[in-house]
Each structure stands twice: as structure tokens, then as C-alpha cells.
Motif scaffolding. Structure first.
Motif, PDB file in Angstrom:
ATOM      1  N   GLY A  27       0.786  -1.221   0.000  1.00 39.21           N
ATOM      2  CA  GLY A  27       0.000   0.000   0.000  1.00 39.21           C
ATOM      3  C   GLY A  27       0.822   1.276   0.000  1.00 39.21           C
ATOM      4  O   GLY A  27       0.290   2.352  -0.241  1.00 39.21           O
ATOM      5  N   GLU A  28       2.113   1.150   0.272  1.00 34.05           N
ATOM      6  CA  GLU A  28       2.975   2.328   0.265  1.00 34.05           C
ATOM      7  C   GLU A  28       3.888   2.380  -0.957  1.00 34.05           C
ATOM      8  O   GLU A  28       4.740   3.252  -1.064  1.00 34.05           O
ATOM      9  CB  GLU A  28       3.800   2.396   1.557  1.00 34.05           C
ATOM     10  N   GLU A  29       3.696   1.467  -1.897  1.00 33.98           N
ATOM     11  CA  GLU A  29       4.516   1.449  -3.121  1.00 33.98           C
ATOM     12  C   GLU A  29       4.159   2.673  -3.955  1.00 33.98           C
ATOM     13  O   GLU A  29       2.985   2.969  -4.184  1.00 33.98           O
ATOM     14  CB  GLU A  29       4.260   0.143  -3.874  1.00 33.98           C
ATOM     15  N   LEU A  30       5.173   3.404  -4.379  1.00 33.37           N
ATOM     16  CA  LEU A  30       4.970   4.718  -4.978  1.00 33.37           C
ATOM     17  C   LEU A  30       4.176   4.679  -6.279  1.00 33.37           C
ATOM     18  O   LEU A  30       3.277   5.500  -6.476  1.00 33.37           O
ATOM     19  CB  LEU A  30       6.318   5.416  -5.184  1.00 33.37           C
ATOM     20  N   THR A  31       4.450   3.761  -7.177  1.00 29.44           N
ATOM     21  CA  THR A  31       3.719   3.695  -8.436  1.00 29.44           C
ATOM     22  C   THR A  31       2.236   3.436  -8.178  1.00 29.44           C
ATOM     23  O   THR A  31       1.365   4.041  -8.819  1.00 29.44           O
ATOM     24  CB  THR A  31       4.303   2.596  -9.342  1.00 29.44           C
ATOM     25  N   TYR A  32       1.949   2.567  -7.237  1.00 27.48           N
ATOM     26  CA  TYR A  32       0.564   2.275  -6.853  1.00 27.48           C
ATOM     27  C   TYR A  32      -0.115   3.532  -6.307  1.00 27.48           C
ATOM     28  O   TYR A  32      -1.252   3.840  -6.658  1.00 27.48           O
ATOM     29  CB  TYR A  32       0.564   1.151  -5.815  1.00 27.48           C
ATOM     30  N   ARG A  33       0.599   4.271  -5.463  1.00 27.66           N
ATOM     31  CA  ARG A  33       0.030   5.476  -4.866  1.00 27.66           C
ATOM     32  C   ARG A  33      -0.244   6.543  -5.923  1.00 27.66           C
ATOM     33  O   ARG A  33      -1.260   7.235  -5.863  1.00 27.66           O
ATOM     34  CB  ARG A  33       0.943   6.011  -3.766  1.00 27.66           C
ATOM     35  N   VAL A  34       0.645   6.670  -6.892  1.00 29.44           N
ATOM     36  CA  VAL A  34       0.427   7.640  -7.977  1.00 29.44           C
ATOM     37  C   VAL A  34      -0.830   7.255  -8.759  1.00 29.44           C
ATOM     38  O   VAL A  34      -1.645   8.118  -9.104  1.00 29.44           O
ATOM     39  CB  VAL A  34       1.669   7.744  -8.890  1.00 29.44           C
ATOM     40  N   ALA A  35      -1.004   5.977  -9.021  1.00 27.91           N
ATOM     41  CA  ALA A  35      -2.211   5.522  -9.728  1.00 27.91           C
ATOM     42  C   ALA A  35      -3.467   5.840  -8.917  1.00 27.91           C
ATOM     43  O   ALA A  35      -4.481   6.270  -9.481  1.00 27.91           O
ATOM     44  CB  ALA A  35      -2.119   4.019 -10.012  1.00 27.91           C
ATOM     45  N   LEU A  36      -3.413   5.649  -7.606  1.00 27.68           N
ATOM     46  CA  LEU A  36      -4.561   5.979  -6.763  1.00 27.68           C
ATOM     47  C   LEU A  36      -4.845   7.479  -6.786  1.00 27.68           C
ATOM     48  O   LEU A  36      -6.011   7.896  -6.832  1.00 27.68           O
ATOM     49  CB  LEU A  36      -4.321   5.514  -5.320  1.00 27.68           C
ATOM     50  N   MET A  37      -3.795   8.298  -6.787  1.00 25.21           N
ATOM     51  CA  MET A  37      -3.997   9.751  -6.845  1.00 25.21           C
ATOM     52  C   MET A  37      -4.617  10.158  -8.187  1.00 25.21           C
ATOM     53  O   MET A  37      -5.502  11.009  -8.233  1.00 25.21           O
ATOM     54  CB  MET A  37      -2.686  10.496  -6.581  1.00 25.21           C
ATOM     55  N   ALA A  38      -4.167   9.521  -9.265  1.00 27.66           N
ATOM     56  CA  ALA A  38      -4.756   9.806 -10.578  1.00 27.66           C
ATOM     57  C   ALA A  38      -6.230   9.413 -10.590  1.00 27.66           C
ATOM     58  O   ALA A  38      -7.079  10.133 -11.149  1.00 27.66           O
ATOM     59  CB  ALA A  38      -3.991   9.063 -11.672  1.00 27.66           C
ATOM     60  N   GLU A  39      -6.556   8.293  -9.967  1.00 29.08           N
ATOM     61  CA  GLU A  39      -7.952   7.859  -9.868  1.00 29.08           C
ATOM     62  C   GLU A  39      -8.783   8.889  -9.104  1.00 29.08           C
ATOM     63  O   GLU A  39      -9.891   9.235  -9.512  1.00 29.08           O
ATOM     64  CB  GLU A  39      -8.006   6.500  -9.164  1.00 29.08           C
ATOM     65  N   GLU A  40      -8.240   9.399  -8.011  1.00 29.54           N
ATOM     66  CA  GLU A  40      -8.955  10.418  -7.231  1.00 29.54           C
ATOM     67  C   GLU A  40      -9.140  11.703  -8.033  1.00 29.54           C
ATOM     68  O   GLU A  40     -10.189  12.349  -7.947  1.00 29.54           O
ATOM     69  CB  GLU A  40      -8.240  10.713  -5.912  1.00 29.54           C
ATOM     70  N   LEU A  41      -8.139  12.089  -8.812  1.00 26.71           N
ATOM     71  CA  LEU A  41      -8.295  13.272  -9.665  1.00 26.71           C
ATOM     72  C   LEU A  41      -9.432  13.064 -10.659  1.00 26.71           C
ATOM     73  O   LEU A  41     -10.199  13.992 -10.937  1.00 26.71           O
ATOM     74  CB  LEU A  41      -6.992  13.589 -10.398  1.00 26.71           C
ATOM     75  N   GLY A  42      -9.547  11.860 -11.175  1.00 27.29           N
ATOM     76  CA  GLY A  42     -10.663  11.540 -12.069  1.00 27.29           C
ATOM     77  C   GLY A  42     -12.003  11.677 -11.366  1.00 27.29           C
ATOM     78  O   GLY A  42     -12.977  12.182 -11.940  1.00 27.29           O
TER      79      GLY A  42
END
Length: 111
Positions: A27-42
Motif C-alpha cells: 500500500g505504500e509502493e509509490l507507483t501504486y500510490r500515484v495511480a490511486l492519486m490519478a484515480e482520485e483526480l478523475g
């Protein structure tokens, strides 16, 4: 707890990470977190474009803030200090009107 305190907010996010063992379970892996942030922006974009309530927008923005704070925890940097350092840089930047909207940036004129 002081609900206006950045440190208390950070402690809540840290406790959430610990409760769900984010560090041990990816859950703290950076690429995963960036994808989650992009999802939230959507999801934020959807609130705006579909005219959803301010409450719905606030909830999605809060999700993004929690993810950003969690990224600071995962990557072990001081987001509070980074915020103030960035605000200091932004405060001396110029603004320009571009396509009818204000923009504050480090403008680089191209020859």
C-alpha cells in the motif's frame, strides 16, 4: 486531538496505514500510490463536470489529501516543510493571463 492540526491529521493517516499494514502489503509502493492519486483526480473531475454537490467534491478532495499525506509517510518526507518551502517559491513568481485565466508559474520565454 486538534482537528486543525497538521500533525494530528498526519497521525491519523499514519494510524490508518499501520491498521491496514500498508508498508507490508504494497500500500505504500509509490507507483501504486500515484495511480490511486490519478484515480482520485478523475473522481474530482467527475464531481465538477457532472455538477455533483460540494459535499461530494469535498469528500473526493479529502481522499486525495489523505493519499498525498500517506505518500509523505510512505516516502518519509516532511510534507509540512515541503508545503512552506513551495509557498515561499510561489510567492515570488509572476502571474500571467493565459487564454483568459490566471497562471502563476516560472515562465520561460523561448527565443
Amino acid at each position: 486531538m486538534n482537528r486543525d492540526s497538521y500533525q494530528d491529521m498526519l497521525a491519523e493517516v499514519r494510524a490508518f496505514h499501520e491498521k491496514h499494514r500498508f508498508h507490508e502489503t504494497g500500500g505504500e509502493e509509490l507507483t501504486y500510490r500515484v495511480a490511486l492519486m490519478a484515480e482520485e483526480l478523475g473522481e474530482i473531475s467527475s464531481c465538477v463536470t457532472k455538477g455533483k454537490s460540494k459535499q461530494a467534491l469535498a469528500e473526493e478532495v479529502a481522499d486525495l489529501l489523505i493519499l498525498v499525506m500517506g505518500t509523505a509517510i510512505a516516502e518519509d518526507f516532511d510534507l509540512n516543510q515541503a508545503f512552506w518551502d513551495k509557498m515561499e517559491k510561489l510567492s515570488i513568481r509572476e502571474s500571467r493571463m493565459i487564454n483568459g485565466r490566471i497562471r502563476v508559474s516560472e515562465f520561460r520565454d523561448v527565443d
